[in-house]
Design a protein around this motif. Structure first.
Motif, mmCIF file in Angstrom:
data_model
loop_
_atom_site.group_PDB
_atom_site.id
_atom_site.type_symbol
_atom_site.label_atom_id
_atom_site.label_comp_id
_atom_site.label_asym_id
_atom_site.label_seq_id
_atom_site.Cartn_x
_atom_site.Cartn_y
_atom_site.Cartn_z
ATOM 1 N N SER A 33 42.374 44.865 26.352
ATOM 2 C CA SER A 33 41.348 44.275 27.212
ATOM 3 C C SER A 33 41.895 43.099 28.015
ATOM 4 N N VAL A 34 42.514 42.129 27.335
ATOM 5 C CA VAL A 34 42.950 40.919 28.035
ATOM 6 C C VAL A 34 44.124 41.213 28.972
ATOM 7 N N ILE A 35 44.998 42.140 28.609
ATOM 8 C CA ILE A 35 46.144 42.469 29.464
ATOM 9 C C ILE A 35 45.687 43.163 30.744
ATOM 10 N N LEU A 36 44.789 44.140 30.619
ATOM 11 C CA LEU A 36 44.327 44.853 31.809
ATOM 12 C C LEU A 36 43.410 44.002 32.674
ATOM 13 N N LEU A 37 42.589 43.159 32.037
ATOM 14 C CA LEU A 37 41.760 42.237 32.811
ATOM 15 C C LEU A 37 42.637 41.228 33.556
ATOM 16 N N SER A 38 43.720 40.816 32.924
ATOM 17 C CA SER A 38 44.648 39.879 33.580
ATOM 18 C C SER A 38 45.348 40.548 34.760
ATOM 19 N N LEU A 39 45.702 41.811 34.606
ATOM 20 C CA LEU A 39 46.270 42.559 35.733
ATOM 21 C C LEU A 39 45.269 42.620 36.884
ATOM 22 N N ALA A 40 44.006 42.877 36.541
ATOM 23 C CA ALA A 40 42.946 42.910 37.563
ATOM 24 C C ALA A 40 42.786 41.548 38.226
ATOM 25 N N MET A 41 42.907 40.469 37.434
ATOM 26 C CA MET A 41 42.795 39.126 38.004
ATOM 27 C C MET A 41 43.966 38.830 38.940
ATOM 28 N N GLY A 42 45.165 39.326 38.595
ATOM 29 C CA GLY A 42 46.305 39.154 39.482
ATOM 30 C C GLY A 42 46.085 39.858 40.812
ATOM 31 N N ILE A 43 45.559 41.084 40.749
ATOM 32 C CA ILE A 43 45.252 41.830 41.976
ATOM 33 C C ILE A 43 44.187 41.094 42.781
ATOM 34 N N LEU A 44 43.173 40.577 42.085
ATOM 35 C CA LEU A 44 42.109 39.833 42.762
ATOM 36 C C LEU A 44 42.660 38.566 43.416
ATOM 37 N N ALA A 45 43.574 37.879 42.727
ATOM 38 C CA ALA A 45 44.187 36.674 43.300
ATOM 39 C C ALA A 45 44.974 37.016 44.558
ATOM 40 N N ASN A 46 45.635 38.169 44.564
ATOM 41 C CA ASN A 46 46.365 38.614 45.750
ATOM 42 C C ASN A 46 45.405 38.906 46.896
ATOM 43 N N VAL A 47 44.306 39.572 46.580
ATOM 44 C CA VAL A 47 43.280 39.860 47.593
ATOM 45 C C VAL A 47 42.732 38.560 48.170
ATOM 46 N N SER A 48 42.402 37.609 47.278
ATOM 47 C CA SER A 48 41.850 36.327 47.717
ATOM 48 C C SER A 48 42.816 35.594 48.635
ATOM 49 N N MET A 49 44.089 35.597 48.255
ATOM 50 C CA MET A 49 45.107 34.913 49.055
ATOM 51 C C MET A 49 45.214 35.521 50.456
ATOM 52 N N MET A 50 45.239 36.855 50.513
ATOM 53 C CA MET A 50 45.369 37.529 51.804
ATOM 54 C C MET A 50 44.124 37.328 52.671
#
Length: 393
Positions: free
Chosen positions: A364-381
């Motif tokens: 759970s925490v590993i995949l949610l963290s991966l999703a948060m990384g993708i979200l952070a990339n989206v937010s940055m762009m």
């Protein structure tokens, strides 16, 4: 890589990142506090057994966050990436059917033993469905076919039905409900016409009815005593407080004992053998008992902020792929939080869904963290695009 970070660092979403990290660290502290007695007296392990394992999980989670953050989110609409996501997801779900196991006699054969760690493919399916549906509908939007019903929905809905079918065989009804809402959230953010969206919902309902029909045919293996007991416990946990209602009743005792201020960190009574595996999906009950209303408020505020931030990113994004990914991740965290808190408080039946970033568990925490990384990339762009547009104006 250095040039990449230098170029985009000023657009990094620091509030989102620090809220995510603080929730993970808070969860680590509460896992240590809630699991000591269970580790020693039930498993015969050291008091910090679950703490150390979760610490390793969080180190891996930070690695996956970094991976998700580094990869530009637009790569997920590449055909090769889409095929890889679907292939990996279906392969693991099919593998569960043949070699999966049920931890702690939970009744759902939903885990794979990969040697170094255990994996729950239904968790991977949540992120996989977000990325696949977002990429698919982005491509349809680019070709102007997003509102052509036959060409728009048959492939993704077909894949989704296959995913639901294999999860239903485990069976994991909580994951089915979560996945359905997540997928609908992604499609709602796609920009398609309401009429098209309504037809898709109708198709989904038809497909789910077919899945449930299959489950009814095999009802003897699906409607087990354990699952019926959970439903009865939801209706009246105190009527069967020594059996299926035991966990809910002791969860209520923990919440009631904490009150506003709580008994103090480490002072929980219910974790001393009364509440089974308190470090998992019932960890919020221990937080309530030890830290009171304040502890619950910290957790829910943090999770609520991430959901709010996700939806804000989705609203600001002009790129439909960015919008759908942000909406999907936000709905995933929001709905999973509701299901966990709802089960704990008796609003809905228990499903065994972990509280995001707080409950013990690696997948759970590993995949949610991966999703948060993708979200952070989206937010940055999105922030970079917004900044460039303001400069042009």
């Amino acid at each position: 890589m250095k040039t990449y970070f230098k170029k985009y660092a000023k657009y990094f979403d620091y509030p989102l990142f620090f809220t995510f990290v603080l929730l993970c660290l808070f969860g680590l502290v509460m896992i240590y506090s809630s699991s000591m007695f269970w580790a020693v007296n039930t498993l015969g392990q050291a008091p910090d057994y679950f703490y150390k394992r979760q610490l390793v999980n969080l180190i891996l989670a930070m690695v996956t966050f970094l991976i998700g953050f580094i990869i530009p989110y637009k790569r997920y609409k590449d055909r090769s990436m889409m095929l890889f996501i679907i292939g990996a997801m279906l392969f693991l779900l099919i593998a569960v059917f043949f070699v999966g196991y049920s931890p702690g006699n939970s009744g759902a054969k939903s885990w794979l033993n990969l040697g170094l760690f255990n994996l729950q493919p239904s968790e991977l399916a949540k992120l996989g469905m977000i990325l696949y549906f977002a990429a698919f509908f982005t491509k349809k939007r680019e070709t102007g076919k997003i509102d052509i019903i036959n060409e728009s929905i048959v492939p993704p809905i077909g894949v989704f039905m296959v995913v639901l079918f294999f999860i239903a065989l485990e069976p994991d009804m909580g994951a089915i409900g979560l996945l359905t809402i997540i997928v609908l959230s992604v499609m709602a953010a796609s920009g398609m016409k309401f009429k098209t969206f309504g037809k898709i919902i109708g198709t989904l309902i038809g497909g789910m009815l077919a899945v449930f029909l299959l489950l009814f045919i095999f009802k003897d293996s699906f409607f087990t005593e354990r699952r019926m007991g959970r439903l009865k416990a939801y209706l009246d946990p105190f009527k069967d407080a020594d059996a299926f209602g035991y966990q809910m009743v002791n969860g209520y005792y923990a919440i009631g004992s904490g009150g506003v201020k709580g008994l103090g960190l480490g002072q929980s009574v219910q974790k001393m053998g009364y509440l089974p595996e308190p470090q998992t999906d019932f960890i919020l009950a221990i937080i309530s008992e030890e830290l009171g209303t304040f502890g619950i408020a910290v957790v829910l505020f943090g999770l609520g902020f991430i959901v709010y931030r996700s939806m804000r990113i989705a609203i600001k994004a002009k790129d439909p792929l960015a919008r759908m990914i942000a909406a999907g991740v936000g709905s995933w965290i929001g709905i999973q939080t509701f299901v966990n808190v709802g089960g704990l408080s008796g609003i809905i039946p228990l499903t065994g869904v972990p509280l995001p970033f707080i409950s013990y568990g690696g997948t759970s925490v590993i995949l949610l963290s991966l999703a948060m990384g993708i979200l952070a990339n989206v937010s940055m762009m999105v922030k970079r695009e917004q900044y460039n547009n303001e400069r042009l104006e």
